[in-house]
Design a protein around this motif. Structure first.
Motif, PDB file in Angstrom:
ATOM      1  N   PRO A 149       0.812  -1.238   0.000  1.00  0.00           N
ATOM      2  CA  PRO A 149       0.000   0.000   0.000  1.00  0.00           C
ATOM      3  C   PRO A 149       0.835   1.273   0.000  1.00  0.00           C
ATOM      4  CG  PRO A 149      -0.894  -1.591   1.540  1.00  0.00           C
ATOM      5  CD  PRO A 149       0.426  -2.145   1.095  1.00  0.00           C
ATOM      6  N   LEU A 150       1.928   1.291   0.768  1.00  0.00           N
ATOM      7  CA  LEU A 150       2.740   2.500   0.842  1.00  0.00           C
ATOM      8  C   LEU A 150       3.470   2.747  -0.480  1.00  0.00           C
ATOM      9  CD1 LEU A 150       3.728   4.888   2.428  1.00  0.00           C
ATOM     10  CD2 LEU A 150       5.449   3.422   3.519  1.00  0.00           C
ATOM     11  N   ILE A 151       4.016   1.702  -1.062  1.00  0.00           N
ATOM     12  CA  ILE A 151       4.691   1.842  -2.348  1.00  0.00           C
ATOM     13  C   ILE A 151       3.695   2.259  -3.426  1.00  0.00           C
ATOM     14  CG2 ILE A 151       5.898   0.587  -4.178  1.00  0.00           C
ATOM     15  CD1 ILE A 151       7.298  -1.026  -2.039  1.00  0.00           C
ATOM     16  N   ARG A 152       2.480   1.697  -3.386  1.00  0.00           N
ATOM     17  CA  ARG A 152       1.464   2.063  -4.370  1.00  0.00           C
ATOM     18  C   ARG A 152       1.117   3.549  -4.256  1.00  0.00           C
ATOM     19  NH1 ARG A 152      -1.918  -1.543  -3.281  1.00  0.00           N
ATOM     20  NH2 ARG A 152      -3.300  -0.383  -1.886  1.00  0.00           N
ATOM     21  N   THR A 153       0.991   4.055  -3.033  1.00  0.00           N
ATOM     22  CA  THR A 153       0.693   5.473  -2.835  1.00  0.00           C
ATOM     23  C   THR A 153       1.822   6.347  -3.358  1.00  0.00           C
ATOM     24  OG1 THR A 153      -0.650   4.990  -0.873  1.00  0.00           O
ATOM     25  CG2 THR A 153       0.146   7.244  -1.118  1.00  0.00           C
ATOM     26  N   LEU A 154       3.048   5.969  -3.050  1.00  0.00           N
ATOM     27  CA  LEU A 154       4.195   6.736  -3.538  1.00  0.00           C
ATOM     28  C   LEU A 154       4.242   6.736  -5.063  1.00  0.00           C
ATOM     29  CD1 LEU A 154       6.958   5.490  -1.068  1.00  0.00           C
ATOM     30  CD2 LEU A 154       5.983   7.787  -1.135  1.00  0.00           C
ATOM     31  N   SER A 155       3.971   5.583  -5.642  1.00  0.00           N
ATOM     32  CA  SER A 155       4.079   5.433  -7.089  1.00  0.00           C
ATOM     33  C   SER A 155       2.964   6.151  -7.832  1.00  0.00           C
ATOM     34  CB  SER A 155       4.066   3.943  -7.456  1.00  0.00           C
ATOM     35  OG  SER A 155       4.110   3.762  -8.842  1.00  0.00           O
ATOM     36  N   GLU A 156       1.746   6.091  -7.320  1.00  0.00           N
ATOM     37  CA  GLU A 156       0.591   6.619  -8.036  1.00  0.00           C
ATOM     38  C   GLU A 156       0.356   8.101  -7.797  1.00  0.00           C
ATOM     39  OE1 GLU A 156      -2.629   4.157  -6.823  1.00  0.00           O
ATOM     40  OE2 GLU A 156      -2.063   2.467  -8.108  1.00  0.00           O
ATOM     41  N   GLN A 157       0.696   8.596  -6.620  1.00  0.00           N
ATOM     42  CA  GLN A 157       0.334   9.956  -6.265  1.00  0.00           C
ATOM     43  C   GLN A 157       1.509  10.925  -6.237  1.00  0.00           C
ATOM     44  OE1 GLN A 157      -2.064  10.121  -2.703  1.00  0.00           O
ATOM     45  NE2 GLN A 157      -3.135   8.231  -3.195  1.00  0.00           N
ATOM     46  N   LEU A 158       2.722  10.382  -6.163  1.00  0.00           N
ATOM     47  CA  LEU A 158       3.869  11.263  -5.976  1.00  0.00           C
ATOM     48  C   LEU A 158       4.874  11.074  -7.104  1.00  0.00           C
ATOM     49  CD1 LEU A 158       4.087  10.797  -2.123  1.00  0.00           C
ATOM     50  CD2 LEU A 158       3.173  12.749  -3.349  1.00  0.00           C
ATOM     51  N   ASN A 159       6.139  11.348  -6.807  1.00  0.00           N
ATOM     52  CA  ASN A 159       7.146  11.332  -7.856  1.00  0.00           C
ATOM     53  C   ASN A 159       7.577   9.919  -8.228  1.00  0.00           C
ATOM     54  OD1 ASN A 159       7.101  14.046  -6.693  1.00  0.00           O
ATOM     55  ND2 ASN A 159       8.841  14.437  -8.024  1.00  0.00           N
ATOM     56  N   ILE A 160       8.300   9.818  -9.322  1.00  0.00           N
ATOM     57  CA  ILE A 160       8.756   8.525  -9.851  1.00  0.00           C
ATOM     58  C   ILE A 160       9.761   7.892  -8.891  1.00  0.00           C
ATOM     59  CG2 ILE A 160       9.931   7.434 -11.800  1.00  0.00           C
ATOM     60  CD1 ILE A 160       8.861   9.788 -13.515  1.00  0.00           C
ATOM     61  N   LEU A 161       9.700   6.572  -8.768  1.00  0.00           N
ATOM     62  CA  LEU A 161      10.514   5.850  -7.796  1.00  0.00           C
ATOM     63  C   LEU A 161      11.759   5.237  -8.427  1.00  0.00           C
ATOM     64  CD1 LEU A 161       7.755   3.942  -5.781  1.00  0.00           C
ATOM     65  CD2 LEU A 161       8.757   6.181  -5.304  1.00  0.00           C
TER      66      LEU A 161
END
Length: 230
Positions: free
Chosen positions: A125-137
């Motif tokens: 869930p945390l990685i999905r939030t970072l990936s979908e809503q914020l900057n590129i990982l």
């Protein structure tokens, strides 16, 4: 526990193609040290700080990048900041940090291979939030032994950085190029830190590695990046 009297100076590792063109800067802080130990400098580890201190330092980095955004956009350099689990949580919870990230399209957020449940990829869930809503990982420390290749195979990471020790221990083995090619089938932006000589640089260039770190340039303060070649 380190007590921050004032923000430490932001340092940058320079990432460049094997041919020498600068493509990115990896932001970090050095361990505080006295003049007597100035020759022995290590990267400040996030786990040595409280979550509040980590957030304070992240905000310092974001505001500093915003003040230099014109130069970074002009030169088309990416920037990378490493997040651990606690700091990644604060990133997703803080409206101020999310707002700042939206104004830094050249910024990449890097997760270590030791990030909890990294192997779940986009199902985390945390990685999905970072990936979908914020900057590129980006993914750092691949090969350190904390996770398998599932994280790379998920294709949620734009770039992958090999663990420095893994590279040093395996670069001279005959199977290394085979391993390198397998990894590069899963990412077209592989970063290698710890290249020691011209022979290694040429080999990595021939294999299509995207960037080398800490080879042509020594780490330098963020405030001095204007001195780097365009």
């Amino acid at each position: 526990m380190i007590k921050l009297q004032q923000p430490l100076e932001i340092m940058c590792d320079v990432l460049h193609t094997p041919a020498g063109r600068i493509v990115a800067l990896d932001l970090h802080y050095d361990e505080p040290h006295s003049a007597a130990y100035r020759s022995v400098v290590g990267r400040l580890k996030l786990e040595s700080l409280s979550t509040a201190q980590r957030e304070e330092m992240l905000i310092h980095q974001l505001l500093s990048l915003e003040s230099m955004s014109a130069l970074l956009r002009q030169r088309q350099w990416l920037c990378c900041i490493t997040l651990d689990f606690a700091l990644a949580q604060r990133v997703t919870e803080s409206a101020f940090i999310r707002h700042a990230l939206q104004h830094l399209p050249f910024l990449r957020l890097s997760l270590s291979e030791a990030f909890p449940n990294l192997h779940d990829g986009i199902d985390n869930p945390l990685i999905r939030t970072l990936s979908e809503q914020l900057n590129i990982l980006w993914l750092s420390d691949l090969g350190a032994g904390y996770a398998n290749l599932n994280a790379v195979q998920s294709h949620i990471f734009e770039a992958v950085r090999l663990d420095r020790r893994f590279f040093a221990e395996n670069v001279h083995k005959s199977i290394f190029i085979v391993l390198l090619r397998q990894i590069m089938q899963m990412t077209n932006r592989l970063i290698v830190d710890g290249v020691e000589d011209e022979a290694q640089r040429v080999m990595l260039e021939q294999q299509g590695v995207w960037a080398l770190q800490n080879y042509l340039y020594a780490p330098l303060p963020l405030s001095k990046i204007g001195d780097l070649p365009d």
